[in-house]
Design a protein around this motif. Structure first.
Motif, PDB file in Angstrom:
ATOM      1  N   GLY A  44     -43.333  29.318  36.050  1.00 36.76           N
ATOM      2  CA  GLY A  44     -43.941  30.318  36.925  1.00 36.76           C
ATOM      3  C   GLY A  44     -43.301  31.682  36.739  1.00 36.76           C
ATOM      4  N   SER A  59     -44.118  33.109  33.264  1.00 33.80           N
ATOM      5  CA  SER A  59     -45.507  33.546  33.074  1.00 33.80           C
ATOM      6  C   SER A  59     -45.668  35.032  33.341  1.00 33.80           C
ATOM      7  N   ILE A  60     -44.865  35.561  34.242  1.00 26.99           N
ATOM      8  CA  ILE A  60     -44.946  36.996  34.534  1.00 26.99           C
ATOM      9  C   ILE A  60     -44.322  37.796  33.401  1.00 26.99           C
ATOM     10  N   GLY A  73     -46.818  37.510  30.603  1.00 22.87           N
ATOM     11  CA  GLY A  73     -48.010  38.293  30.911  1.00 22.87           C
ATOM     12  C   GLY A  73     -47.762  39.786  30.805  1.00 22.87           C
ATOM     13  N   VAL A 128     -52.897  35.210  41.154  1.00 25.43           N
ATOM     14  CA  VAL A 128     -52.240  33.935  40.914  1.00 25.43           C
ATOM     15  C   VAL A 128     -53.118  32.841  41.505  1.00 25.43           C
ATOM     16  N   ALA A 179     -44.331  32.558  40.302  1.00 25.29           N
ATOM     17  CA  ALA A 179     -45.000  33.656  39.600  1.00 25.29           C
ATOM     18  C   ALA A 179     -45.202  34.842  40.538  1.00 25.29           C
ATOM     19  N   ILE A 206     -52.788  34.476  36.497  1.00 23.76           N
ATOM     20  CA  ILE A 206     -51.905  33.343  36.241  1.00 23.76           C
ATOM     21  C   ILE A 206     -52.612  32.070  36.690  1.00 23.76           C
ATOM     22  N   ALA A 241     -52.210  28.493  37.787  1.00 24.58           N
ATOM     23  CA  ALA A 241     -51.079  27.713  38.291  1.00 24.58           C
ATOM     24  C   ALA A 241     -51.557  26.522  39.115  1.00 24.58           C
ATOM     25  N   ALA A 274     -52.864  33.998  31.655  1.00 27.02           N
ATOM     26  CA  ALA A 274     -51.699  33.171  31.302  1.00 27.02           C
ATOM     27  C   ALA A 274     -51.884  31.809  31.960  1.00 27.02           C
ATOM     28  N   ASP A 275     -52.084  30.788  31.140  1.00 26.13           N
ATOM     29  CA  ASP A 275     -52.457  29.463  31.643  1.00 26.13           C
ATOM     30  C   ASP A 275     -51.240  28.543  31.671  1.00 26.13           C
ATOM     31  N   VAL A 276     -50.591  28.458  32.840  1.00 22.31           N
ATOM     32  CA  VAL A 276     -49.419  27.599  32.977  1.00 22.31           C
ATOM     33  C   VAL A 276     -49.835  26.133  33.123  1.00 22.31           C
TER      34      VAL A 276
END
Length: 370
Positions: free
Chosen positions: A137, A140-141, A144, A172, A182, A235, A237, A264-266
């Motif tokens: 998480g 991801s920032i 990104g 998010v 995130a 994001i 999540a 951004a695919d966590v």
């Protein structure tokens, strides 16, 4: 029990299943531990560190898989590793089977006993997944923000803005562990953050924590579409334990987004929550679809390997000790939370969501332990 940790071979995966400190704990419990040479270099642990902890160093993964009763890893076994598994051998690692039919078929064929970190439960959550979700998480920032730079195909937007220029908008999707971390990072950098979730209790907790530093919205189709269209960075999540992630952002929605915005695919380990997602690597982390940058690295925490490995061992070692001390069946009889981690046993799928998603007959853990 003879326990082994091989060197991870997934692209840019620097974590390791057991730290030297974890090895020492297992040895103190009377177990023999094998570690493949150079397995710990990615976290700064040398072969000598492992030797001093009581490990026996082996030259190859082939030897380790052939001789050990339990193999402790971080990432799902790659094809060459799956071919080395044998009937009755214990595999203890992250698996993420629902979006991976090839891996699942190989594990079923092997006859091994496969325990997945990500489905072990405890205190109402997923404690073996939590530390990596925290890392992913937060990362991801960072990822990104980099992808938003013009040189990387993004819009050329700084997350926090500067005086007189608005900050980036970050949406998010999901308010669980990944989403919270995130949002915490994005808000800390000064971004304009909105968190979407379907659970009113989660939204209330997030609202109380962030107050004015982040907004919350109920995640219905209309609100999701609006937030995605407005966002500079989205994001993903979301998590359904053990099952494939739902595809919440469709390809059609990409046309409503700003050119150069970032997804951004966590959730990519579980198949991803964007329709246009596919796994990427640290070597080649992004790609562009319809003008939108996608970041979908499947082992994000591997980039911060030392932090991730020690955080992971803090939660995986107690179960590893219990399995080694008691045997896997007795350990699971004593610990129903650990039993939730059993995904494959002797050619059967023992986790209902995986069986459902991939079309296998389901055999309950209760039947296995009976």
């Amino acid at each position: 029990m003879r326990v082994g940790t091989p060197k991870e071979i997934k692209n840019h995966e620097y974590r390791v299943g057991l730290t030297p400190e974890s090895v020492r704990e297992l040895v103190e419990h009377g177990h023999e531990v094998q570690v493949e040479r150079s397995a710990g270099l990615g976290i700064g642990a040398t072969d000598e560190h492992y030797r001093e902890a009581g490990a026996q160093l082996v030259d190859s993964a082939e030897q380790l898989f052939a001789e050990c009763d339990m193999v402790v890893k971080v990432k799902e076994p790659q094809a060459v590793e799956r071919a080395m598994l044998r009937e009755g051998q214990i595999l203890y690692t992250y698996l993420h089977l629902a979006p991976d039919p090839e891996q699942t078929a190989d594990l079923v064929k092997s006859g091994a006993i496969c325990i997945a970190y990500e489905t072990v439960t405890g205190k109402g959550g997923l404690p073996l997944l939590k530390p990596m979700s925290q890392v992913a998480g937060r990362m991801s920032i960072q990822a990104g923000a980099t992808a938003l730079e013009k040189a990387h195909g993004g819009r050329g937007v700084l997350l926090g803005g500067v005086p007189g220029v608005s900050p980036a908008k970050v949406a998010v999707i999901g308010g669980g562990v990944v989403g919270f971390n995130a949002a915490q990072m994005a808000a800390g950098l000064g971004a304009d953050v909105t968190i979407l979730d379907r659970d009113p209790d989660v939204l209330e907790k997030l609202g109380n924590y962030f107050e004015a530093r982040a907004k919350t919205r109920f995640s219905n189709v209309a609100n999701l579409a609006e937030c995605v269209a407005e966002a500079d960075l989205v994001i993903g999540a979301v998590l359904i334990p053990g099952a494939a992630a739902p595809k919440l952002v469709t390809r059609d929605m990409l046309s409503t987004m700003k050119p150069g915005a970032v997804l951004a695919d966590v959730a990519i380990d579980q198949g991803g929550c964007f329709e246009t997602s596919h796994p990427t690597t640290h070597d080649d982390p992004t790609y562009i679809v319809d003008g939108i940058v996608h970041y979908c690295v499947a082992n994000m925490p591997g980039a911060v390997s030392r932090t991730s490995t020690y955080a992971l061992n803090n939660v995986t070692l107690p179960h590893a000790l219990r399995i080694a001390d008691l045997g896997w069946k007795e350990a699971m009889r004593h610990d129903p939370d650990l039993a939730e981690g059993l995904n494959v046993w002797n050619g059967h799928i023992t986790y209902e969501a995986v069986a459902r998603d991939l079309g296998y007959a389901y055999k309950s853990v209760a039947e296995v332990l009976d």
